[in-house]
Design a protein around this motif. Structure first.
Motif, PDB file in Angstrom:
ATOM      1  N   LYS A   1       0.836  -1.198   0.000  1.00 41.82           N
ATOM      2  CA  LYS A   1       0.000   0.000   0.000  1.00 41.82           C
ATOM      3  C   LYS A   1       0.875   1.253   0.000  1.00 41.82           C
ATOM      4  N   THR A   2       0.296   2.342  -0.511  1.00 43.40           N
ATOM      5  CA  THR A   2       0.937   3.653  -0.441  1.00 43.40           C
ATOM      6  C   THR A   2       0.335   4.443   0.707  1.00 43.40           C
ATOM      7  N   LEU A   3       1.184   4.970   1.556  1.00 43.47           N
ATOM      8  CA  LEU A   3       0.767   5.855   2.640  1.00 43.47           C
ATOM      9  C   LEU A   3       0.999   7.290   2.176  1.00 43.47           C
ATOM     10  N   MET A   4      -0.020   8.121   2.271  1.00 43.59           N
ATOM     11  CA  MET A   4       0.055   9.486   1.742  1.00 43.59           C
ATOM     12  C   MET A   4      -0.741  10.434   2.628  1.00 43.59           C
ATOM     13  N   PRO A   5      -0.554  11.746   2.458  1.00 39.26           N
ATOM     14  CA  PRO A   5      -1.325  12.690   3.275  1.00 39.26           C
ATOM     15  C   PRO A   5      -2.808  12.638   2.959  1.00 39.26           C
ATOM     16  N   GLY A   6      -3.628  12.958   3.953  1.00 40.07           N
ATOM     17  CA  GLY A   6      -5.041  13.167   3.697  1.00 40.07           C
ATOM     18  C   GLY A   6      -5.224  14.291   2.698  1.00 40.07           C
ATOM     19  N   LEU A   7      -6.277  14.212   1.889  1.00 39.21           N
ATOM     20  CA  LEU A   7      -6.517  15.189   0.835  1.00 39.21           C
ATOM     21  C   LEU A   7      -7.170  16.449   1.397  1.00 39.21           C
ATOM     22  N   ILE A   8      -6.952  17.562   0.705  1.00 40.46           N
ATOM     23  CA  ILE A   8      -7.486  18.858   1.119  1.00 40.46           C
ATOM     24  C   ILE A   8      -8.247  19.466  -0.046  1.00 40.46           C
ATOM     25  N   ASP A   9      -9.484  19.869   0.198  1.00 41.76           N
ATOM     26  CA  ASP A   9     -10.270  20.602  -0.799  1.00 41.76           C
ATOM     27  C   ASP A   9     -10.226  22.077  -0.407  1.00 41.76           C
ATOM     28  N   GLY A  10      -9.592  22.893  -1.244  1.00 40.95           N
ATOM     29  CA  GLY A  10      -9.377  24.291  -0.910  1.00 40.95           C
ATOM     30  C   GLY A  10     -10.546  25.208  -1.178  1.00 40.95           C
ATOM     31  N   HIS A  11     -11.587  24.713  -1.826  1.00 37.46           N
ATOM     32  CA  HIS A  11     -12.753  25.561  -2.095  1.00 37.46           C
ATOM     33  C   HIS A  11     -13.965  24.651  -2.258  1.00 37.46           C
ATOM     34  N   ALA A  12     -14.713  24.513  -1.195  1.00 36.10           N
ATOM     35  CA  ALA A  12     -15.916  23.674  -1.208  1.00 36.10           C
ATOM     36  C   ALA A  12     -17.057  24.431  -0.539  1.00 36.10           C
ATOM     37  N   HIS A  13     -18.275  23.887  -0.680  1.00 39.32           N
ATOM     38  CA  HIS A  13     -19.463  24.496  -0.078  1.00 39.32           C
ATOM     39  C   HIS A  13     -20.291  23.391   0.574  1.00 39.32           C
ATOM     40  N   VAL A  14     -19.925  23.031   1.789  1.00 38.72           N
ATOM     41  CA  VAL A  14     -20.615  21.911   2.434  1.00 38.72           C
ATOM     42  C   VAL A  14     -22.052  22.252   2.798  1.00 38.72           C
TER      43      VAL A  14
ATOM     44  N   ASP B   1     -14.237  25.662   3.637  1.00 40.68           N
ATOM     45  CA  ASP B   1     -15.587  25.999   3.189  1.00 40.68           C
ATOM     46  C   ASP B   1     -15.627  27.476   2.826  1.00 40.68           C
ATOM     47  N   MET B   2     -16.045  27.770   1.591  1.00 39.69           N
ATOM     48  CA  MET B   2     -15.934  29.122   1.063  1.00 39.69           C
ATOM     49  C   MET B   2     -17.270  29.832   0.922  1.00 39.69           C
ATOM     50  N   GLY B   3     -18.123  29.629   1.899  1.00 43.03           N
ATOM     51  CA  GLY B   3     -19.363  30.378   1.929  1.00 43.03           C
ATOM     52  C   GLY B   3     -20.511  29.556   2.464  1.00 43.03           C
ATOM     53  N   GLY B   4     -20.921  29.864   3.698  1.00 44.22           N
ATOM     54  CA  GLY B   4     -22.041  29.144   4.282  1.00 44.22           C
ATOM     55  C   GLY B   4     -21.932  29.066   5.794  1.00 44.22           C
ATOM     56  N   PRO B   5     -23.043  28.725   6.451  1.00 43.12           N
ATOM     57  CA  PRO B   5     -23.067  28.660   7.912  1.00 43.12           C
ATOM     58  C   PRO B   5     -22.518  27.329   8.422  1.00 43.12           C
TER      59      PRO B   5
ATOM     60  N   MET C   1     -30.146  32.452   5.795  1.00 39.15           N
ATOM     61  CA  MET C   1     -29.524  31.243   6.327  1.00 39.15           C
ATOM     62  C   MET C   1     -28.035  31.416   6.615  1.00 39.15           C
ATOM     63  N   GLY C   2     -27.495  32.603   6.350  1.00 37.35           N
ATOM     64  CA  GLY C   2     -26.093  32.831   6.652  1.00 37.35           C
ATOM     65  C   GLY C   2     -25.141  32.327   5.591  1.00 37.35           C
ATOM     66  N   ILE C   3     -25.649  32.051   4.386  1.00 37.03           N
ATOM     67  CA  ILE C   3     -24.769  31.626   3.290  1.00 37.03           C
ATOM     68  C   ILE C   3     -23.991  32.824   2.757  1.00 37.03           C
ATOM     69  N   GLY C   4     -24.645  33.974   2.718  1.00 41.20           N
ATOM     70  CA  GLY C   4     -23.998  35.179   2.244  1.00 41.20           C
ATOM     71  C   GLY C   4     -24.429  36.389   3.040  1.00 41.20           C
ATOM     72  N   ASN C   5     -23.761  37.509   2.770  1.00 40.89           N
ATOM     73  CA  ASN C   5     -24.059  38.749   3.474  1.00 40.89           C
ATOM     74  C   ASN C   5     -23.815  39.899   2.516  1.00 40.89           C
TER      75      ASN C   5
ATOM     76  N   SER D   1     -25.144  13.967  -4.845  1.00 35.46           N
ATOM     77  CA  SER D   1     -24.563  13.120  -5.882  1.00 35.46           C
ATOM     78  C   SER D   1     -23.876  13.957  -6.953  1.00 35.46           C
ATOM     79  N   ASP D   2     -24.441  15.125  -7.276  1.00 36.57           N
ATOM     80  CA  ASP D   2     -23.822  15.996  -8.267  1.00 36.57           C
ATOM     81  C   ASP D   2     -22.465  16.490  -7.778  1.00 36.57           C
ATOM     82  N   ALA D   3     -22.400  16.892  -6.508  1.00 38.37           N
ATOM     83  CA  ALA D   3     -21.150  17.418  -5.957  1.00 38.37           C
ATOM     84  C   ALA D   3     -20.081  16.330  -5.892  1.00 38.37           C
ATOM     85  N   GLU D   4     -20.463  15.128  -5.535  1.00 34.42           N
ATOM     86  CA  GLU D   4     -19.477  14.041  -5.422  1.00 34.42           C
ATOM     87  C   GLU D   4     -18.937  13.659  -6.798  1.00 34.42           C
ATOM     88  N   ARG D   5     -19.824  13.579  -7.789  1.00 37.78           N
ATOM     89  CA  ARG D   5     -19.367  13.250  -9.139  1.00 37.78           C
ATOM     90  C   ARG D   5     -18.459  14.352  -9.673  1.00 37.78           C
TER      91      ARG D   5
END
Length: 458
Positions: free
Chosen positions: A75-88, A127-131, A187-191, A352-356
């Protein structure tokens, strides 16, 4: 072909490492991708104590006490991945959020979003925008399974900006009217804020709530209806005021932006990360590099497959072809101008759209940048450098995105070598025609975040 290299043993006091209450995990016989070098270190051993990497060695590390030992041979051991711009938190389609959902809907759905991020090997998400503050706290408390979240809070936008989601029929034809806010603001997504006093208040509110960085809208966009994509948003005075308020809290500002005029204004004020930026020229890229900035683009925005999006208005389809033709070399130009680039999935909408989109984005970036290693850095060490700019406001108290002594123990074990095959971390050339049903990536065998194992199929 994988290069077999030997990493010298790291000196460490074994007595100190196995203190009475130490939670210790030892990975044996692994090949290491450390996040910074285009090679694997074969047949190595890694020891994690509590939430930090304590030792990396070419020699066997003997287990003592209650240490958990995992044999990762092959197996390859590697760093956990980072998403630098997401909207959970923007986890339904825009139309639903504008008209049919409230904070309860998006909060409940965010739990699924968080779980699937972590199962896909993403141990940190900016997370780049949201509560997202409550979700962040519940994940940190261990009540929800998910990645470490670096929240921005509600993105800050001028009236008529990329964060002004009011409908034509909403109140707002006179500035004297009251209550003229969109569901995004409720909802605090934007201001939406105008003028120095208002933007300072919005910035300080996000910092009060726990923002690790501030996100502003500095230009138009494709997903908003009433702000043309060529526009520059926020004045120098407003922008600089936001940056200074963030600096007062020892953190930084990120900006949604596309054009040279906007980016250079942002640089003048000290903005550090530039989200998207597709239309900037080489001189602007060179300036970003010289001044220590980062570009965080969702490269699918320049993909011909974007035209397959069933939500894409027909009148915008010709624009997709034009963007691809005119700016298709954007990734290569960023590299040629020595710009640091960070991975971004930046897809809003149903789960499902976001994951794909996220899995497609990994593959598409390998085409756009021409290098698995470059994309892996964007998802690990370079992203970790960017997150470090949050300083004391950051969620992690240590180094992210690397496999090295004293770094945070965010670790994946995967079948295969990602330098040769990115499909082992989910890359696929299918997007809207991919199976909408969520399935775990079977080549990801183990996910450790902050020294704790959340997925183990060894």
């Amino acid at each position: 072909m994988k290069k077999a290299l030997k990493l010298s043993a790291v000196a460490l006091s074994m007595t100190a490492a196995f203190s009475a209450n130490a939670a210790t995990t030892i990975f044996k016989n692994v090949d290491i991708f450390n996040g910074t070098e285009e090679k694997l270190y074969e047949d190595h051993h890694v020891m994690v104590v509590d939430n930090k990497i304590a030792q990396i060695s070419s020699k066997e590390i003997k287990a003592e006490g209650d240490a958990v030992v995992i044999d990762g041979e092959g197996k390859t051991l590697m760093p956990g991945l980072i998403d630098g711009h997401a909207h959970v938190m923007i986890n339904y389609n825009f139309g639903d959020i504008e008209h049919n959902k409230d904070i309860t809907d998006i909060s409940i759905n965010s739990i699924t979003v968080a779980e699937r991020f972590l199962d896909d090997g993403f141990t940190t998400v900016r997370d780049m925008g949201g509560p997202a503050f409550g979700l962040m706290r519940e994940i940190e408390a261990g009540n929800v399974k998910g990645p470490r979240i670096y929240p921005s809070g509600g993105f800050i936008s001028q009236t008529s900006g990329h964060g002004d989601f009011r409908d034509r029929a909403d109140a707002g034809f006179s500035t004297a009217q009251q209550g003229d806010i969109s569901n995004f603001e409720r909802m605090g997504i934007g201001n939406v804020a105008d003028g120095v006093p208002e933007v300072l208040r919005a910035t300080r509110l996000n910092l009060r709530n726990g923002a690790s960085q501030i996100k502003i809208m500095a230009g138009g966009g494709g997903s908003s209806r009433f702000d043309p994509i060529d526009t520059t948003q926020y004045s120098v005075e407003e922008t600089c005021a936001i940056v200074e308020a963030a600096k007062d809290w020892n953190t930084y500002v990120a900006a949604h932006t596309f054009n040279d005029r906007s980016v250079n204004r942002l640089l003048d004020c000290g903005v550090k990360t530039f989200e998207h930026g597709f239309f900037i020229n080489d001189d602007t890229m060179k300036r970003i590099s010289k001044e220590g900035g980062y570009v965080v683009p969702q490269m699918w925005g320049l993909s011909p497959d974007l035209a397959k999006n069933p939500l894409m208005p027909k009148e915008k389809l010709p624009m997709v072809a034009v963007l691809q033709e005119k700016y298709g070399d954007y990734g290569q130009r960023l590299l040629e101008n020595d710009v640091k680039v960070v991975f971004a999935s930046d897809y809003v909408g149903a789960n499902s759209d976001a994951e794909r989109a996220r899995r497609y984005e990994i593959w598409w970036r390998t085409q756009a940048f021409g290098s698995n290693f470059e994309v892996l850095k964007q998802m690990t060490s370079t992203a970790g450098e960017m997150l470090a700019m949050s300083g004391p406001r950051g969620t992690a108290k240590g180094k992210l995105g690397v496999i090295e002594k004293d770094a945070i123990a965010d670790i994946l074990l995967v079948d295969g070598n990602p330098l040769e095959d990115m499909s082992i971390i989910g890359a696929t050339d299918k997007w809207f025609d991919a199976d909408p049903e969520y399935k775990k990536i079977d080549t990801i065998k183990l996910v450790m975040k902050d020294g704790k194992i959340y997925r183990n199929e060894m």
